[in-house]
Design a protein around this motif. Structure first.
Motif, PDB file in Angstrom:
ATOM      1  N   GLN A  26       1.753 -10.118  -8.590  1.00 32.85           N
ATOM      2  CA  GLN A  26       1.266  -9.079  -9.487  1.00 32.85           C
ATOM      3  C   GLN A  26       2.443  -8.421 -10.210  1.00 32.85           C
ATOM      4  O   GLN A  26       3.476  -8.129  -9.603  1.00 32.85           O
ATOM      5  CB  GLN A  26       0.475  -8.033  -8.707  1.00 32.85           C
ATOM      6  N   THR A  27       2.278  -8.168 -11.496  1.00 36.27           N
ATOM      7  CA  THR A  27       3.357  -7.560 -12.282  1.00 36.27           C
ATOM      8  C   THR A  27       3.562  -6.095 -11.910  1.00 36.27           C
ATOM      9  O   THR A  27       4.668  -5.574 -12.014  1.00 36.27           O
ATOM     10  CB  THR A  27       3.054  -7.671 -13.786  1.00 36.27           C
ATOM     11  N   TYR A  28       2.484  -5.416 -11.508  1.00 32.32           N
ATOM     12  CA  TYR A  28       2.595  -4.030 -11.043  1.00 32.32           C
ATOM     13  C   TYR A  28       3.057  -4.049  -9.598  1.00 32.32           C
ATOM     14  O   TYR A  28       2.470  -4.719  -8.756  1.00 32.32           O
ATOM     15  CB  TYR A  28       1.230  -3.336 -11.157  1.00 32.32           C
ATOM     16  N   ARG A  29       4.110  -3.334  -9.279  1.00 29.84           N
ATOM     17  CA  ARG A  29       4.763  -3.498  -7.980  1.00 29.84           C
ATOM     18  C   ARG A  29       4.569  -2.337  -7.010  1.00 29.84           C
ATOM     19  O   ARG A  29       5.011  -2.417  -5.859  1.00 29.84           O
ATOM     20  CB  ARG A  29       6.268  -3.714  -8.179  1.00 29.84           C
ATOM     21  N   ASP A  30       3.916  -1.262  -7.423  1.00 23.36           N
ATOM     22  CA  ASP A  30       3.768  -0.120  -6.524  1.00 23.36           C
ATOM     23  C   ASP A  30       2.559  -0.325  -5.613  1.00 23.36           C
ATOM     24  O   ASP A  30       1.507   0.294  -5.776  1.00 23.36           O
ATOM     25  CB  ASP A  30       3.624   1.173  -7.324  1.00 23.36           C
ATOM     26  N   PHE A  31       2.719  -1.242  -4.670  1.00 25.12           N
ATOM     27  CA  PHE A  31       1.653  -1.487  -3.703  1.00 25.12           C
ATOM     28  C   PHE A  31       2.250  -1.937  -2.378  1.00 25.12           C
ATOM     29  O   PHE A  31       3.382  -2.406  -2.308  1.00 25.12           O
ATOM     30  CB  PHE A  31       0.669  -2.546  -4.222  1.00 25.12           C
ATOM     31  N   GLU A  32       1.474  -1.751  -1.331  1.00 28.44           N
ATOM     32  CA  GLU A  32       1.816  -2.307  -0.027  1.00 28.44           C
ATOM     33  C   GLU A  32       0.803  -3.395   0.285  1.00 28.44           C
ATOM     34  O   GLU A  32      -0.345  -3.334  -0.169  1.00 28.44           O
ATOM     35  CB  GLU A  32       1.787  -1.225   1.055  1.00 28.44           C
ATOM     36  N   ILE A  55       5.261  -9.252   2.855  1.00 29.00           N
ATOM     37  CA  ILE A  55       4.093  -8.582   3.425  1.00 29.00           C
ATOM     38  C   ILE A  55       4.578  -7.311   4.117  1.00 29.00           C
ATOM     39  O   ILE A  55       5.477  -7.358   4.963  1.00 29.00           O
ATOM     40  CB  ILE A  55       3.356  -9.494   4.420  1.00 29.00           C
ATOM     41  N   THR A  56       3.985  -6.186   3.770  1.00 32.13           N
ATOM     42  CA  THR A  56       4.414  -4.905   4.337  1.00 32.13           C
ATOM     43  C   THR A  56       4.141  -4.833   5.837  1.00 32.13           C
ATOM     44  O   THR A  56       4.973  -4.365   6.616  1.00 32.13           O
ATOM     45  CB  THR A  56       3.684  -3.746   3.634  1.00 32.13           C
ATOM     46  N   TYR A  57       2.949  -5.299   6.223  1.00 34.07           N
ATOM     47  CA  TYR A  57       2.552  -5.233   7.635  1.00 34.07           C
ATOM     48  C   TYR A  57       1.554  -6.348   7.898  1.00 34.07           C
ATOM     49  O   TYR A  57       0.644  -6.578   7.102  1.00 34.07           O
ATOM     50  CB  TYR A  57       1.912  -3.882   7.932  1.00 34.07           C
ATOM     51  N   TRP A  58       1.750  -7.071   9.013  1.00 36.36           N
ATOM     52  CA  TRP A  58       0.744  -8.039   9.416  1.00 36.36           C
ATOM     53  C   TRP A  58       0.664  -8.107  10.933  1.00 36.36           C
ATOM     54  O   TRP A  58       1.610  -7.793  11.651  1.00 36.36           O
ATOM     55  CB  TRP A  58       0.993  -9.421   8.820  1.00 36.36           C
ATOM     56  N   GLY A  73      -6.944  -2.641   8.920  1.00 32.28           N
ATOM     57  CA  GLY A  73      -6.157  -2.556   7.698  1.00 32.28           C
ATOM     58  C   GLY A  73      -6.169  -1.146   7.124  1.00 32.28           C
ATOM     59  O   GLY A  73      -5.144  -0.645   6.642  1.00 32.28           O
ATOM     60  N   ILE A  74      -7.322  -0.502   7.160  1.00 30.03           N
ATOM     61  CA  ILE A  74      -7.429   0.880   6.682  1.00 30.03           C
ATOM     62  C   ILE A  74      -6.520   1.802   7.492  1.00 30.03           C
ATOM     63  O   ILE A  74      -5.809   2.646   6.936  1.00 30.03           O
ATOM     64  CB  ILE A  74      -8.894   1.361   6.772  1.00 30.03           C
ATOM     65  N   ALA A  75      -6.530   1.624   8.809  1.00 29.35           N
ATOM     66  CA  ALA A  75      -5.711   2.462   9.682  1.00 29.35           C
ATOM     67  C   ALA A  75      -4.225   2.299   9.385  1.00 29.35           C
ATOM     68  O   ALA A  75      -3.442   3.255   9.526  1.00 29.35           O
ATOM     69  CB  ALA A  75      -6.000   2.132  11.143  1.00 29.35           C
ATOM     70  N   ALA A  76      -3.818   1.111   8.977  1.00 29.72           N
ATOM     71  CA  ALA A  76      -2.401   0.840   8.710  1.00 29.72           C
ATOM     72  C   ALA A  76      -1.984   1.219   7.292  1.00 29.72           C
ATOM     73  O   ALA A  76      -0.794   1.235   6.980  1.00 29.72           O
ATOM     74  CB  ALA A  76      -2.101  -0.641   8.960  1.00 29.72           C
ATOM     75  N   SER A  77      -2.943   1.527   6.431  1.00 29.27           N
ATOM     76  CA  SER A  77      -2.651   1.743   5.008  1.00 29.27           C
ATOM     77  C   SER A  77      -2.134   3.143   4.712  1.00 29.27           C
ATOM     78  O   SER A  77      -2.456   4.101   5.418  1.00 29.27           O
ATOM     79  CB  SER A  77      -3.906   1.484   4.174  1.00 29.27           C
ATOM     80  N   THR A  78      -1.340   3.248   3.640  1.00 31.15           N
ATOM     81  CA  THR A  78      -0.816   4.544   3.196  1.00 31.15           C
ATOM     82  C   THR A  78      -1.013   4.749   1.695  1.00 31.15           C
ATOM     83  O   THR A  78      -0.548   5.746   1.149  1.00 31.15           O
ATOM     84  CB  THR A  78       0.689   4.667   3.524  1.00 31.15           C
ATOM     85  N   GLY A  79      -1.675   3.822   1.024  1.00 29.68           N
ATOM     86  CA  GLY A  79      -1.850   3.914  -0.420  1.00 29.68           C
ATOM     87  C   GLY A  79      -2.928   4.896  -0.823  1.00 29.68           C
ATOM     88  O   GLY A  79      -3.726   5.352   0.011  1.00 29.68           O
ATOM     89  N   GLU A  80      -2.996   5.199  -2.109  1.00 32.04           N
ATOM     90  CA  GLU A  80      -4.009   6.104  -2.647  1.00 32.04           C
ATOM     91  C   GLU A  80      -5.328   5.395  -2.885  1.00 32.04           C
ATOM     92  O   GLU A  80      -6.397   5.994  -2.769  1.00 32.04           O
ATOM     93  CB  GLU A  80      -3.506   6.727  -3.946  1.00 32.04           C
TER      94      GLU A  80
END
Length: 265
Positions: A26-32, A55-58, A73-80
């Motif tokens: 993906q060209t947009y890079r602000d993701f985990e 991969i940020t977390y697996w 996955g939800i529990a491990a996430s920090t995104g908006e």
């Protein structure tokens, strides 16, 4: 705007690699990027190790099914905003996340799926309904892979792990129909998906679960009304609702029905 992209996988090594490739390019890079594997034995772990630096977390361990993995996955996430791009499904192109940033002002943003059959070389994009209500989820649902959820929505409501196939529908009903969370439908194609997913492979189970969820949220009398409306094809049904909501069109429809009723009698 940070995304959390969550992929759930179980014994789908080739599909997992395709999904990972579509995410990391993906060209947009602000993701985990979070991958939850259910204890695969088909070589999926080798794929995860190959891409581990991207991969940020697996994690790979036995779980209670796809929704159990999604909740992890939800529990491990920090995104908006969260998106569930499970193994075998891929972003439609490398600019999906970049284009989506202009739409992120609602609780739930829903784009379109592209169903592609590699054997025939043919495909089609889903057509989103013009209006969303309980009727939407009685008849069909929204493309889950092409939906982005605000992380806050999962604070006190996760996916029901007692359901095997339609927990996403139950979540949509809770957030859209009961809690009235803000929603935006966009014309962008988000996901290129496998033609035969889990819900197609277990159609009888899907029907049973869907019916049970409907019974949980609707009284018997209301279900009878929805059953009658569902006798119409989807296109006709939504056109009818559009006519009813317009005062002038409604008058003509009422007049036409009265005339037809005289002929039928």
């Amino acid at each position: 705007m940070k995304y959390s992209i969550i992929t759930v996988n179980y014994n789908n090594k080739n599909g997992l690699q395709e999904t990972i490739e579509s995410v990391i390019h993906q060209t947009y890079r602000d993701f985990e990027y979070i991958v939850i594997d259910g204890g695969s034995t088909d070589g999926s772990i080798d794929v995860l190790e190959k891409y581990s630096d991207q991969i940020t977390y697996w994690i790979s361990e036995k779980d209670n099914g796809i929704y159990s993995g999604m909740n992890k996955g939800i529990a491990a996430s920090t995104g908006e905003y969260l998106n569930f791009m499970n193994s075998g499904d891929c972003y439609y192109n490398n600019q999906v996340l970049e284009h989506l940033t202009q739409h992120l002002d609602k609780d739930i943003i829903v784009g379109r799926d592209y169903h592609y059959n590699a054997k025939t070389g043919q495909g089609f994009a889903t057509i989103l309904p013009k209006r969303i209500s309980m009727l939407t989820f009685y008849i069909q649902t929204l493309p889950h892979q092409s939906t982005f959820f605000r992380k806050e929505l999962f604070k006190d409501c996760l996916y029901d792990e007692n359901l095997r196939i339609v927990s996403d529908i139950k979540f949509y009903i809770q957030k859209i129909c009961i809690e009235d969370c803000s929603l935006q439908l966009i014309d962008d194609i988000i996901c290129r998906r496998e033609p035969d997913g889990i819900s197609n492979a277990r159609s009888s189970c899907r029907i049973t679960e869907h019916q049970n969820v409907i019974k949980q949220v609707l009284p018997v009398g209301a279900i009878k009304d929805y059953q009658t409306l569902a006798l119409l094809d989807i296109t006709t049904l939504y056109r009818l609702l559009s006519i009813i909501e317009n005062h002038k069109s409604r008058r003509w429809l009422t007049y036409f029905i009265k005339i037809m009723n005289r002929f039928i009698k």
